[in-house]
Write a protein that holds these residues in place. Structure first.
Motif, short mmCIF file in Angstrom:
data_model
loop_
_atom_site.label_atom_id
_atom_site.label_comp_id
_atom_site.label_asym_id
_atom_site.label_seq_id
_atom_site.Cartn_x
_atom_site.Cartn_y
_atom_site.Cartn_z
N GLY A 159 0.77 -1.24 0.00
CA GLY A 159 0.00 0.00 0.00
C GLY A 159 0.80 1.28 0.00
N ARG A 160 2.11 1.19 0.08
CA ARG A 160 2.92 2.40 0.23
C ARG A 160 2.82 3.33 -0.99
NH1 ARG A 160 8.64 0.94 1.34
NH2 ARG A 160 8.77 3.21 1.42
N ARG A 161 2.88 2.79 -2.18
CA ARG A 161 2.79 3.64 -3.38
C ARG A 161 1.39 4.17 -3.61
NH1 ARG A 161 4.73 2.62 -8.75
NH2 ARG A 161 4.39 4.86 -8.85
N LEU A 162 0.41 3.60 -2.92
CA LEU A 162 -0.97 4.06 -3.08
C LEU A 162 -1.21 5.37 -2.34
CD1 LEU A 162 -2.80 0.64 -2.72
CD2 LEU A 162 -1.86 1.71 -4.77
N ASN A 163 -0.18 5.89 -1.69
CA ASN A 163 -0.31 7.20 -1.03
C ASN A 163 -0.42 8.32 -2.07
OD1 ASN A 163 2.33 7.52 -1.92
ND2 ASN A 163 3.14 8.12 0.06
N ASN A 164 -0.23 8.00 -3.33
CA ASN A 164 -0.41 8.94 -4.44
C ASN A 164 -1.79 8.69 -5.04
OD1 ASN A 164 -0.53 9.88 -7.17
ND2 ASN A 164 1.69 10.06 -7.19
N GLY A 189 8.22 5.69 8.17
CA GLY A 189 7.13 6.34 7.46
C GLY A 189 6.22 5.41 6.68
N SER A 190 6.51 4.11 6.69
CA SER A 190 5.70 3.18 5.90
C SER A 190 4.26 3.08 6.43
CB SER A 190 6.35 1.80 5.85
OG SER A 190 6.43 1.20 7.13
N PHE A 191 4.08 3.20 7.74
CA PHE A 191 2.72 3.16 8.30
C PHE A 191 1.89 4.30 7.72
CE2 PHE A 191 -0.50 4.31 11.46
CZ PHE A 191 -1.11 3.09 11.71
N GLN A 192 2.43 5.50 7.74
CA GLN A 192 1.70 6.67 7.23
C GLN A 192 1.43 6.53 5.74
OE1 GLN A 192 0.20 8.74 9.14
NE2 GLN A 192 1.19 8.00 10.99
N ALA A 223 -2.33 6.34 4.21
CA ALA A 223 -2.70 7.27 3.15
C ALA A 223 -3.19 6.50 1.92
CB ALA A 223 -1.53 8.17 2.79
N GLY A 224 -2.55 5.39 1.63
CA GLY A 224 -2.98 4.56 0.50
C GLY A 224 -4.38 4.01 0.70
N ILE A 225 -4.66 3.51 1.89
CA ILE A 225 -6.00 2.99 2.19
C ILE A 225 -7.02 4.11 2.07
CG2 ILE A 225 -7.46 2.05 4.03
CD1 ILE A 225 -4.89 0.49 4.96
N ASN A 236 -6.81 6.80 0.22
CA ASN A 236 -6.97 7.13 -1.20
C ASN A 236 -7.87 6.14 -1.91
OD1 ASN A 236 -5.47 9.47 -1.11
ND2 ASN A 236 -3.57 8.46 -1.70
N ILE A 237 -7.72 4.86 -1.61
CA ILE A 237 -8.59 3.86 -2.23
C ILE A 237 -10.04 4.13 -1.85
CG2 ILE A 237 -9.22 1.42 -2.28
CD1 ILE A 237 -6.19 0.87 -1.76
N ALA A 238 -10.27 4.45 -0.59
CA ALA A 238 -11.63 4.73 -0.13
C ALA A 238 -12.24 5.94 -0.84
CB ALA A 238 -11.64 4.94 1.38
N LEU A 239 -11.40 6.86 -1.28
CA LEU A 239 -11.88 8.09 -1.91
C LEU A 239 -12.04 7.97 -3.42
CD1 LEU A 239 -9.74 10.66 0.09
CD2 LEU A 239 -12.17 10.13 0.40
#
Length: 162
Positions: free
Chosen positions: A92-97, A132-135, A139-141, A143-146
């Motif tokens: 999920g880390r790259r999903l923060n974008n 920072g991987s938790f954050q 953020a990725g989760i 973003n998916i929800a949005l």
């Protein structure tokens, strides 16, 4: 490729390779040369073979599938050949974008399986060995929800003594 105990007649599982952007303490493939890093052509061939066997769900995992440059191409192809659901098993880390998430969903990804390795950033980060991987994962989760058109986010929990 013949159906066997590891092949579900409805889901095709493809492990894309062993490369990852985390270093999880429990990972069975970290730093390993077990299993090939599949080329784009090899992945697309397997996707096609899965459809020949009537697979309707495609599950992409790694290593970490989101660090592949060809991931969108793979998802678009799988969508084009008729997979009902395309899921990505990711840290999920790259999903923060959010734009990246939107591009995955636009290509056909509908489900994401994401692990959390602790309830606190310090615990999760110590297990992934990436500050920072938790954050990034949270953020990725988010973003998916949005993102409209996304089917679901599934959690994956690894229970460890730590």
């Amino acid at each position: 490729m013949m159906p066997n105990d590891n092949f579900d007649a409805t889901t095709l599982y493809i492990k894309l390779g062993t490369t990852c952007n985390s270093q999880c303490l429990f990972c069975s493939i970290a730093g390993s040369k077990i299993g090939p890093y599949l080329s784009t052509g090899e992945v697309l061939d397997r996707v096609d073979i899965g459809r020949e066997f009537q697979a309707g769900v495609l599950s992409l995992s790694g290593g970490e599938p989101t660090i592949r440059d060809d991931l969108l191409e793979i998802i678009k192809h799988a969508s084009h050949v008729g997979y009902r659901v395309i899921q990505i098993q990711t840290n999920g880390r790259r999903l923060n974008n959010r734009d990246f998430v939107q591009s995955l969903v636009n290509a056909g990804a509908a489900r994401f399986i994401i692990p959390l390795h602790g309830h606190q950033p310090s615990l999760h980060d110590s297990i992934t060995q990436v500050d920072g991987s938790f954050q990034e994962t949270i953020a990725g989760i988010r973003n998916i929800a949005l993102v409209a058109g996304c089917d679901s986010v599934l959690g994956n929990i690894v229970i460890r003594r730590k």
